[in-house]
Enzyme design. Sequence first.
Site, PDB file in Angstrom:
ATOM      1  N   CYS A 193       1.001  -1.374  -0.282  1.00 52.14           N
ATOM      2  CA  CYS A 193      -0.018  -0.047   0.183  1.00 52.14           C
ATOM      3  C   CYS A 193       0.978   1.436   0.186  1.00 52.14           C
ATOM      4  O   CYS A 193       2.064   1.350  -0.296  1.00 52.14           O
ATOM      5  CB  CYS A 193      -1.035  -0.436   1.400  1.00 52.14           C
ATOM      6  N   ASN A 213       2.526   1.462   4.033  1.00 51.77           N
ATOM      7  CA  ASN A 213       2.524  -0.254   5.175  1.00 51.77           C
ATOM      8  C   ASN A 213       2.337  -0.083   6.509  1.00 51.77           C
ATOM      9  O   ASN A 213       3.338  -0.135   7.071  1.00 51.77           O
ATOM     10  CB  ASN A 213       4.157  -0.393   4.580  1.00 51.77           C
ATOM     11  N   CYS A 270      -1.463   0.700   7.593  1.00 51.02           N
ATOM     12  CA  CYS A 270      -2.673   0.388   7.378  1.00 51.02           C
ATOM     13  C   CYS A 270      -2.985  -1.137   6.858  1.00 51.02           C
ATOM     14  O   CYS A 270      -3.422  -1.694   7.306  1.00 51.02           O
ATOM     15  CB  CYS A 270      -3.538   1.297   6.905  1.00 51.02           C
ATOM     16  N   ARG A 271      -2.965  -0.349   5.478  1.00 44.25           N
ATOM     17  CA  ARG A 271      -3.489  -1.854   4.518  1.00 44.25           C
ATOM     18  C   ARG A 271      -2.689  -2.680   4.721  1.00 44.25           C
ATOM     19  O   ARG A 271      -3.330  -3.559   4.324  1.00 44.25           O
ATOM     20  CB  ARG A 271      -4.334  -0.993   3.065  1.00 44.25           C
ATOM     21  N   SER A 272      -1.995  -2.651   3.869  1.00 35.89           N
ATOM     22  CA  SER A 272      -0.967  -3.452   3.159  1.00 35.89           C
ATOM     23  C   SER A 272      -0.356  -4.565   4.784  1.00 35.89           C
ATOM     24  O   SER A 272      -0.661  -5.735   4.313  1.00 35.89           O
ATOM     25  CB  SER A 272       0.337  -3.929   3.068  1.00 35.89           C
ATOM     26  N   ASP A 327      -7.756   3.594   1.192  1.00 38.87           N
ATOM     27  CA  ASP A 327      -7.193   4.179   2.199  1.00 38.87           C
ATOM     28  C   ASP A 327      -7.881   4.643   3.129  1.00 38.87           C
ATOM     29  O   ASP A 327      -8.914   5.675   3.516  1.00 38.87           O
ATOM     30  CB  ASP A 327      -6.391   5.296   2.362  1.00 38.87           C
TER      31      ASP A 327
END
Length: 163
Positions: free
Chosen positions: A9, A12, A14-16, A127
Amino acid sequence: MTYRVCFVCTGNICRSPMAESVFHARVVEAGLGGLVEVDSAGTGGWHEGEGADPRTVSVLEEAGYAIDHTARQFRPSWFSRLDLVIALDSGHLKALRRLAPTEEDAAKVRLLRSYDPAAGADLDVPDPYYGGVDGFEECLEMVEAASAGLLAAVREHVEGRAA
């Protein structure tokens, strides 16, 4: 031979890392822990060395996932050791394909939600960073929904290598 998957993401945090934690749990549940390596990175280095966003940690722990994470930036040299690079949105997909040293490496980059047949036309995981915890919960739902299809694809590759 280990099959390597990296989720990417923006920063690195939140999402990933969320996708990494969820998919790692799926891999272990499927009995593929010794055959599949899962990690994550960001397209930028803004948060390098930091832990995951506290909201990511909270949402993951509440859902029963473990997380031990330190943010890092994706490097083009990693393509040579990775089998699959999973982008969390179309911006990451484009950035990663531009970084890819070869066409073969560019072909390793896929959108996470492309593995979710119910995702529809919008394959981006939004995001959640600038919003509240509800955005992180929505992100987790999307990641979990796509993880089953991704696991099936990875299992097919892993079993194909063993044959």
